[in-house]
Each structure stands twice: as C-alpha cells, then as structure tokens.
Design an enzyme around this catalytic site. Structure first.
Site, PDB file in Angstrom:
ATOM      1  N   TRP A  14      -5.678  14.171   7.901  1.00  0.00           N
ATOM      2  CA  TRP A  14      -4.220  14.304   7.965  1.00  0.00           C
ATOM      3  C   TRP A  14      -3.654  15.624   7.469  1.00  0.00           C
ATOM      4  O   TRP A  14      -2.456  15.851   7.559  1.00  0.00           O
ATOM      5  CB  TRP A  14      -3.550  13.152   7.227  1.00  0.00           C
ATOM      6  N   ASN A  45       0.833  -1.201   0.000  1.00  0.00           N
ATOM      7  CA  ASN A  45       0.000   0.000   0.000  1.00  0.00           C
ATOM      8  C   ASN A  45       0.870   1.255   0.000  1.00  0.00           C
ATOM      9  O   ASN A  45       1.700   1.435   0.888  1.00  0.00           O
ATOM     10  CB  ASN A  45      -0.888   0.026   1.254  1.00  0.00           C
ATOM     11  N   GLU A  46       0.690   2.069  -1.006  1.00  0.00           N
ATOM     12  CA  GLU A  46       1.343   3.387  -1.098  1.00  0.00           C
ATOM     13  C   GLU A  46       2.837   3.357  -0.766  1.00  0.00           C
ATOM     14  O   GLU A  46       3.283   3.927   0.234  1.00  0.00           O
ATOM     15  CB  GLU A  46       0.639   4.403  -0.190  1.00  0.00           C
ATOM     16  N   GLU A  61      -7.430   7.012  12.126  1.00  0.00           N
ATOM     17  CA  GLU A  61      -8.239   7.707  11.123  1.00  0.00           C
ATOM     18  C   GLU A  61      -9.693   7.882  11.545  1.00  0.00           C
ATOM     19  O   GLU A  61     -10.583   7.966  10.704  1.00  0.00           O
ATOM     20  CB  GLU A  61      -8.109   6.988   9.784  1.00  0.00           C
ATOM     21  N   HIS A  73     -11.511  10.608   9.834  1.00  0.00           N
ATOM     22  CA  HIS A  73     -11.532  10.553   8.366  1.00  0.00           C
ATOM     23  C   HIS A  73     -12.906  10.078   7.892  1.00  0.00           C
ATOM     24  O   HIS A  73     -13.352   8.995   8.240  1.00  0.00           O
ATOM     25  CB  HIS A  73     -10.453   9.575   7.893  1.00  0.00           C
ATOM     26  N   GLU A  86      -8.253   5.109  -4.234  1.00  0.00           N
ATOM     27  CA  GLU A  86      -8.857   5.761  -3.064  1.00  0.00           C
ATOM     28  C   GLU A  86      -9.275   7.168  -3.476  1.00  0.00           C
ATOM     29  O   GLU A  86      -8.433   7.984  -3.843  1.00  0.00           O
ATOM     30  CB  GLU A  86      -7.850   5.831  -1.906  1.00  0.00           C
TER      31      GLU A  86
HETATM   32  C1  GAL Z   1      -4.072   6.787   2.139  1.00  0.00           C
HETATM   33  C2  GAL Z   1      -3.923   5.357   2.611  1.00  0.00           C
HETATM   34  C3  GAL Z   1      -5.167   4.866   3.307  1.00  0.00           C
HETATM   35  C4  GAL Z   1      -5.664   5.909   4.260  1.00  0.00           C
HETATM   36  C5  GAL Z   1      -5.928   7.175   3.526  1.00  0.00           C
HETATM   37  C6  GAL Z   1      -6.488   8.275   4.405  1.00  0.00           C
HETATM   38  O1  GAL Z   1      -2.826   7.414   2.087  1.00  0.00           O
HETATM   39  O2  GAL Z   1      -3.614   4.487   1.558  1.00  0.00           O
HETATM   40  O3  GAL Z   1      -4.872   3.672   3.979  1.00  0.00           O
HETATM   41  O4  GAL Z   1      -4.712   6.100   5.261  1.00  0.00           O
HETATM   42  O5  GAL Z   1      -4.730   7.640   2.972  1.00  0.00           O
HETATM   43  O6  GAL Z   1      -6.710   9.455   3.670  1.00  0.00           O
END
Ligand code: GAL
Length: 639
Positions: A323, A143-144, A363, A366, A315
């Site tokens: 964040w 992931n990322e 999160e 979020h 996403e």
């Molecule tokens: C991305 C990440 C996700 C989540 C998301 C929150 O960077 O892949 O797991 O953290 O941000 O905005």
C-alpha cells in the site's frame, strides 16, 4: 512478563484441510497466538439472520488443539453487502457530501444507530458462542478505527448525533454562541437544530465549530467501541483489545483505550517511512529497507500509555507491503529487529501480519510468512529466530523512564484546523522532540493530559499543547522537576479562543506570547550559539530569565520555577541544545547515540537496535547491521 509471538490468520481463505498443517507449522515456528475472524462477517452470516459458525468452531478448535491461543476479532470493520441493503444510509459521507461505497472495508458511519445495533448484535452472538471457549484468550473489537480516513463522516446520522452532542455539551444555544464567538460574521444560531456540519461552507468555517465537530467525531469512535465492550464484558473474562494504526490521530486513543484491557497497534515500518513521514531524501534512502529508527518506538511508547502499561503489536510487517508508494523488502535481520525492539518497549505479544500471502483480493502483493504457494518467505525464518531469542531472554521488566512527553490528540485537531503556516503539524513537532530525546539515548514515556502519573519524571515536554489551564499546569509541575512547554502551548481555550489570561497564560512562569509568526520551510530563525527555529515562532517577553536568544535578540527560551517556554519549532541542533540544558538542570545523564542506533532501557535489560545497513560500534559493543544487542543488567532496577 515473558513476551510471546503470534500471527494473523484467515481460515476462511484456505481449504479446511490446510488448517491443521498451518497450525502445526505456526507452533513449530515458535508462535503461541493466532488472530482470526476480524473480516469474516459474510461467512458468519451470508444472509441476514442465517448464522454459520460451524466452520469457525472447527477453526478455533483446530488452532486451539495445536496449542495456540486465539484472538477472536469482531467483524464489524467489514459489514457484508446485505447490510447496505438493510441500512442504505449507514455509509460514511465525505466532506464533499459523497457517500463512500461498498467494495473495500470500513464502509460505515460511527453515528448510524442501525449499524451500531448490528455491531452489538454480532458481538453478542459471538460472545455467547465463544466467550467461555478455553481457546479464545483475547478479543479484538473491530479493526483499525480511523484507518482509510474513516473517523469523520458528514452523514445525516452524524448531523443528528452532533446536534444532540452539542446540546449535551453547551446546554443552551446562547452558551454555544458565546463559546464559539458566533457574533463574528453574524453566525449566531437560534436553536441547536440549525447547526450544520462544518463542510461545504463558502470559505473556512469557524474553527470552534470544526473543533467541536472533531471532538464529537472522536467521541463517536469511543461510543461505538464501548457498545461492543459492554456486550462482551459479561460474556468473557478474556482481555478486550483493539488494533490501532500508526500516525492516525483523528480520535482520542486514550479515551477508547480506557474501555479496553490492552492496546495493540499495527507496525509497518517500511510502509510508514515512505507513506507517512516527513524526512529528507537522504534519510529515506538510508533507511529505505529498515524503516525510520524512531517511528516504531514512538508508537510503542505511545500505545504503552494508551494501554496503561499493557500493549502488543497486533500486526508486524513481515516483508514488502502493498500500500505504500514504493514497497521494498526489509533487509535481512529487520523483521527480527522490529520484533525485539517491540519487546524492549514492553510488548507482551508481537504478531505478524499475515500467515500466508493471499493470492486474491486487494492484498495479493502483501507478503506473509509463507508465499501464496506455501513456501517459507524470509519473514518466517526471522520469526523463528525471534522466538529463539525470546526463549533465551526470559523476563523483561519495564520501568518508568526519566523523561515523558505529553501527547494530546485534540491538539492535533486544533492545529490541523488552524495551521497558520504550512508545515506546522502537531505530530511532526512532537515526533521531532521524541527523536531528540532518543538521539540523546533516553527512554521515553508518554502521558495524556487527563492522566499525568506521578512517576517522578525529571523532564516533561509538552510541545504544541493547545489548551493548558492552571490545573494541568499544576499537575505537570507536580509530576516533573522541569516542564518544557512551547512552541504554541497554551494557545487556545477548549472552545478555540485566545485565552483571556493571554498565551500561554501560566501561573508560575512570567512569560507572554505577544506575537506569532510562521515561516516558509526554506527560512529558519537562528539562535545565538547554534541551532534555529522553523515553521513557527512565538515572540515572547516577560520577567522570567531568558535562557536562549534568537540572533535578533528576541528570547528563544525563557524559564523559571521549573517551567520553560520554548519560542519556536526547533531544528535538530536546537532540540539537542535544549535537551542538553534540561539534562544539566535535572542531572539526567545523556548517552548520545550514533545515527540509526537506538537504546531502550528496561529494569532488566538494555536493548541496542541498529537500524543501519552497516555494523556500528558504541560504548564497547559492536552491533551488527540490522542487529540487536541485548545487555542484561547485573542488578535489575525496581520495575
Ligand atoms: C492493516 C490492516 C490489515 C491489512 C494490513 C496490510 O492496516 O489492519 O487488515 O490490511 O494493514 O498491511
């Protein structure tokens, strides 16, 4: 291709009794894809070797039975706590020599052989179990990569791997000493084992040493990714993909992308505007709840190139994130706009992050498509509206743009190592070029230095391209009627030396950079007739015709034989002038756009996206505030 929608879901966060209900609502909303699994290692393997996949079997079955296609993630971005006991030295080490701790995610060094083995092991176990599962229709690896500043590590494993990598690159230590210019300050080495990582030096390390380390660090990401690709390939026919991030340039995405089938990225427009974009306060205020009108499109176009035409948004921001320094909510319409904009740029799938807001963990602030107590959040309504819009839209066929930008990750590393003037930044420079093209109503492709497709581009821009040899010069002039280089293009060799042929050292353009100046942000150098350069000035001379001059009479733009060299970092007005001149030269029609309104052409449709909080009238269309107008072409162009 008929674009589809999806969502990121974490069955391990919710009681099993909710899964079927969630799946049914996803389907009712018009979603067809669901991504799961990418952080669930501690539930797959609570203690080493004690595997528990029964819950994941049932989750996949429940989602699949509801009619959803599953993207299954390998969970290697979140190694569980026991992994650190097994491999205490697997943690990445920062430039100050501190190991990064367990307690969030991405806590691994790409060079640690033990962790690579563990990643391959879990990928193999998952591949064997789910590779032929009919519901698993794609795989996300890790992931990322690079997020949270995790590409570069100064660990003992990185040191060992770097020394081997150097030996492989240079063969002999004399060749390395020569290439790096190590006679400077008596930095010569007698053996590869003596070479350290370029941190904690008294003053700056040799830029050639740092650039080699950055190339190595980038390669390590590709190697780590490929190790999982190699075990999954024989076990599944489903496409393999990775979700990249926005404005993370620490590794060469083109290199990683070559081993994958589809590029995907994570688009957080409002977070990015406040978190990672240079813009004045007025701009940031005007687009506070919409995001920058060009930032998403830039990445859509870049990742379309990384995915060799195949890409998704994995996403998509659905509401406020947690964040960024400030986290306002999207204006009504924006979630739909972002989704349709991605489709305009060729996204096969747009997947929202996340299904339900988590009440626990990092999160919890979020947003998701549902609130933590299971009520519809505004994003859900707009996801549904997007699904309806896509049902009406039908096929969207992409076509090559008339204009391309060459994007080179190594140039970003080079200029970060040696900015020479505060404010000179590769992304910033390339993004300013991209914005100018979009202000002119043009659709843009990206190309990489290793893959310059012969698409018959009218104009190719390669600003800030650090290294340019005659082979690349030739490939560019073959691929484009007009190639615009500079500022700071062809400025160094692969090993960070000034080229023996001079800067930019071109075969077909008689123009030399004699001197370089950098300027503080409050100073500009005006160009006769309008516009100015900032940050960076190449003082150029030669026999090529001068096309623009600075007020002090020195050349600002020179060109001949389909090659132009631009001598400074243009402000908006100068970019607009250069694009107009280039369009006139190549007979490209421009469609100047009002602020915040952007246009994207496909073979079948023209999309107009209005990032403004007010309606905008343009060319006989009125586009609602935060709205999208889609005009179907009467005669589709060839795709
Ligand atoms: C991305 C990440 C996700 C989540 C998301 C929150 O960077 O892949 O797991 O953290 O941000 O905005």
């Amino acid at each position: 291709m008929k674009p589809e929608l999806g969502v990121c879901y974490y069955p391990e966060h919710w009681p099993e009794a909710k899964w079927a209900e969630d799946a049914a609502l996803m389907v009712e909303t018009g979603l067809t894809w669901v991504r799961i699994g990418e952080f669930a290692w501690s539930r797959m393997e609570r203690v080493p070797g004690d595997l528990h996949f029964d819950w994941l079997d049932r989750a996949i079955e429940t989602l699949g039975d509801a009619g959803l296609k599953v993207v299954l993630g390998t969970p290697t971005a979140t190694p569980p706590r026991w992994m650190i006991e097994k491999h205490p030295d697997m943690l990445a080490v920062d430039a100050l020599g501190n190991a990064r701790k367990f307690g969030s995610r991405r806590h691994y060094c790409f060079s640690h052989p033990g962790y690579i083995e563990q990643s391959v092991r879990i990928a193999r176990i998952m591949g064997e179990r789910y590779g032929r599962n009919p519901h698993v229709a794609a795989w996300q690896i890790d992931n990322e990569y690079g997020c949270h500043d995790t590409t570069v590590s100064y660990s003992p494993s990185a040191l060992r791997a770097f020394q081997l990598w150097l030996k492989d690159q240079y063969s002999t230590i004399d060749a390395l000493n020569e290439a790096w210019g190590n006679i400077f300050w008596s930095m010569e080495y007698g053996d590869f084992d003596q070479i350290d990582l370029p941190n904690l030096t008294v003053t700056e390390p040799n830029p050639a040493h740092v650039l080699a380390f950055r190339r190595f660090s980038s390669d390590q990401v590709a190697v780590f990714n490929k190790a999982q690709v190699d075990v999954l390939r024989p076990l599944t026919d489903a496409p393999l993909l990775h979700n990249y991030m926005g404005r993370i340039l620490d590794f060469d995405h083109f290199k990683v992308g070559k081993d994958l089938d589809v590029a995907t990225w994570d688009s957080y427009p409002i977070g990015f505007l406040s978190d990672r974009l240079e813009a004045d306060e007025a701009h940031k205020t005007a687009f506070l709840q919409q995001g920058d009108p060009d930032m998403q499109a830039f990445h859509h176009d870049l990742y379309r190139a990384v995915g060799r035409g195949r890409w998704w948004v994995m996403e998509q921001q659905p509401g406020p994130v947690n964040w960024a320094p400030y986290n306002p909510a999207p204006l009504p319409g924006m979630v739909r706009l972002w989704s349709l904009e991605a489709v305009a740029h060729g996204a096969e799938v747009v997947s929202y992050f996340r299904w339900r807001q988590a009440p626990f963990g990092q999160e919890q602030m979020h947003a998701g498509l549902l609130t933590p107590n299971n009520r519809p959040a505004p994003g859900l309504t707009e996801a549904k509206q997007t699904a309806d819009a896509l049902a009406d839209l039908g096929e969207v066929v992409q076509t090559a743009a008339q204009v391309a930008i060459l994007f080179d990750y190594a140039s970003d590393w080079a200029w970060a190592i040696q900015p020479q003037g505060t404010g000179f930044d590769y992304f910033r420079l390339v993004f300013s070029a991209y914005r100018a093209l979009r202000r002119a109503g043009l659709s843009v492709d990206f190309i990489s230095p290793t893959d310059v497709p012969n698409n018959g581009y009218a104009i190719i821009l390669a600003p800030g391209l650090a290294t340019l040899d005659s082979d690349l010069e030739h490939r560019l002039t073959e691929a484009g009627d007009l190639v615009i280089l500079g500022p700071r293009s062809g400025a160094i060799t692969h090993d960070f030396q000034i080229p023996a042929t001079g800067r930019p050292g071109l075969t077909d353009l008689n123009c030399d950079v004699d001197l370089v100046e950098t300027l503080p942000p409050n100073v500009q150098r005006p160009v006769e007739g309008g516009g100015a350069a900032r940050h960076w000035i190449d003082r150029i001379s030669g026999s090529a015709p001068v096309l623009l001059r600075f007020n002090d009479e020195t050349p600002a733009l020179m060109g001949e034989n389909g090659l132009w060299y631009l001598a400074g970092f243009p402000d908006e007005a100068l970019w607009d002038r250069v694009i107009e001149m280039a369009a006139r030269e190549t007979r490209v029609a421009l469609n100047p756009m009002p602020e915040g309104l952007r246009r994207r052409d496909t073979a079948t449709h023209t999309f107009l996206t209005n990032y403004n909080a007010q309606p905008v009238a343009w060319n006989g269309h009125v586009i609602d505030a935060c709205g999208v107008a889609i005009v179907k072409k009467e005669t589709p162009e060839e795709g």
